[in-house]
Design an enzyme around this catalytic site. Structure first.
Site, mmCIF file in Angstrom:
data_model
loop_
_atom_site.group_PDB
_atom_site.id
_atom_site.type_symbol
_atom_site.label_atom_id
_atom_site.label_comp_id
_atom_site.label_asym_id
_atom_site.label_seq_id
_atom_site.Cartn_x
_atom_site.Cartn_y
_atom_site.Cartn_z
ATOM 1 N N LYS A 61 -67.901 -8.673 -106.011
ATOM 2 C CA LYS A 61 -67.854 -7.576 -106.678
ATOM 3 C C LYS A 61 -68.289 -7.502 -108.094
ATOM 4 O O LYS A 61 -69.180 -6.293 -108.651
ATOM 5 C CB LYS A 61 -66.533 -6.573 -106.374
ATOM 6 C CG LYS A 61 -65.918 -6.410 -104.987
ATOM 7 C CD LYS A 61 -66.943 -5.468 -103.956
ATOM 8 C CE LYS A 61 -66.476 -5.407 -102.763
ATOM 9 N NZ LYS A 61 -67.126 -4.443 -102.006
ATOM 10 N N TYR A 118 -63.192 -12.141 -103.822
ATOM 11 C CA TYR A 118 -63.648 -10.778 -103.581
ATOM 12 C C TYR A 118 -64.169 -10.259 -105.010
ATOM 13 O O TYR A 118 -65.010 -9.612 -105.144
ATOM 14 C CB TYR A 118 -62.467 -10.104 -103.068
ATOM 15 C CG TYR A 118 -62.638 -8.582 -102.640
ATOM 16 C CD1 TYR A 118 -63.114 -8.188 -101.680
ATOM 17 C CD2 TYR A 118 -61.848 -7.590 -103.448
ATOM 18 C CE1 TYR A 118 -63.382 -6.762 -101.362
ATOM 19 C CE2 TYR A 118 -62.021 -6.338 -103.419
ATOM 20 C CZ TYR A 118 -62.662 -5.819 -102.169
ATOM 21 O OH TYR A 118 -62.770 -4.480 -102.023
HETATM 22 C C1 BGC Z 1 -58.962 -3.768 -101.918
HETATM 23 C C2 BGC Z 1 -57.819 -3.508 -101.438
HETATM 24 C C3 BGC Z 1 -56.561 -3.387 -102.688
HETATM 25 C C4 BGC Z 1 -57.402 -2.332 -103.643
HETATM 26 C C5 BGC Z 1 -56.776 -1.873 -104.966
HETATM 27 C C6 BGC Z 1 -59.697 -2.961 -102.850
HETATM 28 O O1 BGC Z 1 -61.148 -3.073 -103.346
HETATM 29 O O2 BGC Z 1 -59.886 -3.963 -100.867
HETATM 30 O O3 BGC Z 1 -57.224 -4.627 -100.736
HETATM 31 O O4 BGC Z 1 -55.731 -2.918 -102.165
HETATM 32 O O5 BGC Z 1 -58.725 -2.762 -103.997
HETATM 33 O O6 BGC Z 1 -56.105 -3.199 -105.310
#
Ligand code: BGC
Length: 256
Positions: free
Chosen positions: A161, A157
């Site tokens: 990003k 992730y």
């Molecule tokens: C994520 C969440 C997370 C949040 C803060 C978001 O981008 O999708 O899972 O809780 O960031 O950490």
């Protein structure tokens, strides 16, 4: 908000969560919305109903952003249904938790395909149409605080990003001469289906909220207001930046 009236916005992942909030907000502000979804149509139907109830116009298109054919279909749908497109909101996203050493190739590929490859080629299809029509436009990517901040257990992730952050910065420079702005909105902890397991775990949820200076999870509406501002006339001179909407989460460091 000035400047949304009559514009056409494509919003990916608009059947739930942040995407649904953005579609409703832009739609009630006068933009015509292409409501993209994948899978079950019920959420997308709800989005369209809300927009129409508010006096707006919207059309559902099913398109998986990981498919190049599908993203071309999505952009073409905006032009055939509403005659053009002005705003692209790359919102569809996913996350998969795993320790770095256990992360599978399949999970890596899927997260990167939805969160980075999708926005890349959808933006490309969108920009080609704008370039050919000699029209300006706006690209808003829904990124995350994790385009900048570590998130242990979510390396895929974070990589996706972080990539989206540099894609935005590069495109802002490359597309500026075409009159196309590119920005990221970086939400923190927002109560949506992406956080389902967290929301169901009271201890984890309390620990997270304790780290948020404003003392609550965000809502899709908190994010949608910022997107609407960027998409309005007031956002005309804004490009190449990330705007964080996280209740102060990113700035918070505390010793227990
Ligand atoms: C994520 C969440 C997370 C949040 C803060 C978001 O981008 O999708 O899972 O809780 O960031 O950490």
């Amino acid at each position: 908000m000035k400047g949304l009236q009559g514009k056409v916005a494509i919003v990916t992942g608009a059947s739930s969560g942040i995407g649904q909030g953005i579609a409703k907000r832009l739609g009630s502000g006068g933009a015509k919305i292409i409501v993209d979804y994948v899978g079950k149509p019920e959420g997308a139907e709800e989005t369209v109903r809300a927009i129409k109830d508010a006096g707006g116009d919207a059309e559902i298109v099913e398109a998986d952003v990981t498919s190049t054919d599908a993203v071309h279909g999505l952009v073409n749908a905006a032009w055939s249904v509403f005659g053009s497109a002005d705003i692209l909101v790359n919102n569809a996203g996913m996350e998969k938790e795993s320790a770095f050493w256990d992360t599978t190739e399949a999970d890596y590929d899927k997260v990167m395909a939805v969160n980075l490859r999708g926005p890349f080629f959808l933006a490309q299809a969108f920009v080609r149409r704008l370039r050919d029509a000699k029209k300006p436009g706006q690209i808003i990517n829904i990124s995350s605080v994790h385009e900048d901040m570590a998130f242990p257990g979510f390396a895929t992730y974070c990589a996706s990003k972080g990539g989206l952050r540099m894609l935005m910065r590069d495109l802002a420079v490359e597309l500026g001469p075409l009159g196309i702005t590119v920005n990221n909105v970086a939400p923190g902890a927002i109560a949506t289906p992406i956080n389902k397991s967290l929301l169901e775990n009271e201890a984890e949820l309390d620990a997270l909220v304790a780290n948020i200076p404003l003392g609550r999870m965000g809502t899709p509406e908190d994010v949608a207001g910022l997107v609407a501002f960027l998409a309005s006339d007031d956002g005309a001179y804004i490009t190449g930046s990330t705007f964080v909407v996280d209740g102060g989460l990113m700035r918070n460091y505390r010793e227990q």
